[in-house]
Design a protein around this motif. Structure first.
Motif, short mmCIF file in Angstrom:
data_model
loop_
_atom_site.label_atom_id
_atom_site.label_comp_id
_atom_site.label_asym_id
_atom_site.label_seq_id
_atom_site.Cartn_x
_atom_site.Cartn_y
_atom_site.Cartn_z
N SER A 73 0.86 -1.18 0.00
CA SER A 73 0.00 0.00 0.00
C SER A 73 0.90 1.24 0.00
O SER A 73 2.09 1.15 0.37
N PRO A 74 0.38 2.41 -0.37
CA PRO A 74 1.22 3.62 -0.33
C PRO A 74 1.81 3.88 1.07
O PRO A 74 2.95 4.30 1.19
N GLN A 75 1.03 3.59 2.11
CA GLN A 75 1.51 3.81 3.47
C GLN A 75 2.61 2.81 3.82
O GLN A 75 3.61 3.17 4.45
N GLN A 76 2.44 1.55 3.43
CA GLN A 76 3.47 0.54 3.68
C GLN A 76 4.75 0.88 2.91
O GLN A 76 5.85 0.73 3.43
N TYR A 77 4.60 1.33 1.67
CA TYR A 77 5.76 1.70 0.87
C TYR A 77 6.54 2.82 1.56
O TYR A 77 7.76 2.77 1.65
N ALA A 78 5.82 3.82 2.06
CA ALA A 78 6.48 4.95 2.73
C ALA A 78 7.30 4.48 3.93
O ALA A 78 8.42 4.92 4.14
N VAL A 79 6.74 3.55 4.71
CA VAL A 79 7.44 3.05 5.89
C VAL A 79 8.57 2.11 5.49
O VAL A 79 9.73 2.31 5.87
N LEU A 80 8.26 1.07 4.74
CA LEU A 80 9.25 0.03 4.44
C LEU A 80 10.36 0.49 3.51
O LEU A 80 11.52 0.11 3.67
N ARG A 81 10.04 1.31 2.51
CA ARG A 81 11.04 1.66 1.50
C ARG A 81 11.59 3.07 1.65
O ARG A 81 12.65 3.37 1.14
N GLU A 82 10.86 3.98 2.32
CA GLU A 82 11.32 5.36 2.48
C GLU A 82 11.63 5.71 3.94
O GLU A 82 11.92 6.86 4.24
N GLU A 83 11.51 4.73 4.83
CA GLU A 83 11.82 4.90 6.25
C GLU A 83 10.94 5.93 6.94
O GLU A 83 11.37 6.63 7.86
N ALA A 84 9.69 6.03 6.52
CA ALA A 84 8.73 6.91 7.18
C ALA A 84 8.29 6.28 8.50
O ALA A 84 8.58 5.11 8.77
N THR A 85 7.55 7.03 9.29
CA THR A 85 7.02 6.55 10.56
C THR A 85 5.52 6.78 10.59
O THR A 85 5.06 7.88 10.30
N GLU A 86 4.77 5.72 10.91
CA GLU A 86 3.32 5.90 11.02
C GLU A 86 2.99 6.66 12.29
O GLU A 86 3.79 6.71 13.23
N ARG A 87 1.81 7.28 12.32
CA ARG A 87 1.38 8.00 13.52
C ARG A 87 1.17 7.02 14.67
O ARG A 87 0.69 5.90 14.48
N ALA A 88 1.54 7.45 15.86
CA ALA A 88 1.36 6.62 17.05
C ALA A 88 -0.12 6.29 17.25
O ALA A 88 -1.00 7.08 16.92
N PHE A 89 -0.37 5.11 17.80
CA PHE A 89 -1.70 4.63 18.16
C PHE A 89 -2.64 4.43 16.96
O PHE A 89 -3.85 4.41 17.11
N THR A 90 -2.08 4.28 15.74
CA THR A 90 -2.93 4.08 14.57
C THR A 90 -2.89 2.64 14.06
O THR A 90 -3.75 2.27 13.26
N SER A 91 -1.96 1.83 14.50
CA SER A 91 -1.86 0.46 14.00
C SER A 91 -2.70 -0.51 14.82
O SER A 91 -2.58 -0.57 16.04
N PRO A 92 -3.53 -1.32 14.14
CA PRO A 92 -4.27 -2.36 14.86
C PRO A 92 -3.33 -3.37 15.53
O PRO A 92 -3.70 -4.00 16.52
#
Length: 170
Positions: free
Chosen positions: A54-73
């Motif tokens: 997904s675009p969000q997974q790509y940002a984290v896994l390939r671009e080293e982004a960080t998801e917002r806290a308390f948003t992951s199931p």
């Protein structure tokens, strides 16, 4: 020069310097890792990674982004099972090592053997230990020295970097 002008100029300079790191932090970076890096067993082109994730997974896994806290199931996942890399499906963390760190990200006191690699991360004006999938190089998060026994480590992991598979008897 007035103090207000000096402060505004200094703030603009700091924002410019930190801008790249902050953009990456929130998933807007464009400085993706080399997606065909031969150091890893699993390599894909940028187009292949984008089609897989997904675009969000790509940002984290390939671009080293960080998801917002308390948003992951996965932060609230309590069942027995295994957390796998979302990029290449390598088993990475056992549910028995997961704990509630209160930080808003899934946290583990250890990884499965031969599942992760680390490197020094000098972004955001500090030195941290980045943790990534040893097979595909996907960025998971960071390791800190404030975890529980027996390791004293906290693997602070982006939920978007993982998938969960419950144990057969769960």
């Amino acid at each position: 020069m007035k103090r207000r002008t000096l402060l505004a100029t200094a703030a603009a300079a700091v924002a410019t310097i930190a801008g790249g790191s902050q953009m990456r932090l929130f998933g807007f970076g464009s400085d993706a890792k080399a997606s065909s890096d031969a150091r890893f067993e699993v390599t894909r082109t940028e187009a292949e990674w984008r089609a897989l994730l997904s675009p969000q997974q790509y940002a984290v896994l390939r671009e080293e982004a960080t998801e917002r806290a308390f948003t992951s199931p996965l932060n609230d996942e309590k069942r027995r099972g295994t957390f796998h890399c979302a990029g290449c499906d390598l088993p990475a963390y056992a549910s028995e090592t997961k704990f509630d760190s209160g930080t808003g990200w899934p946290s583990f006191w250890d990884a499965l053997p031969d599942s992760v690699g680390t490197k020094s991360d000098r972004s955001l004006f500090m030195v941290r230990t980045e943790v990534h999938c040893r097979r595909c190089g996907g960025h998971f998060g960071h390791i800190f020295d404030d975890g529980p026994p027996p390791t004293g480590k906290r693997h602070c992991i982006n939920g978007l970097a993982l998938t969960f598979r419950p144990a057969e008897d769960a």
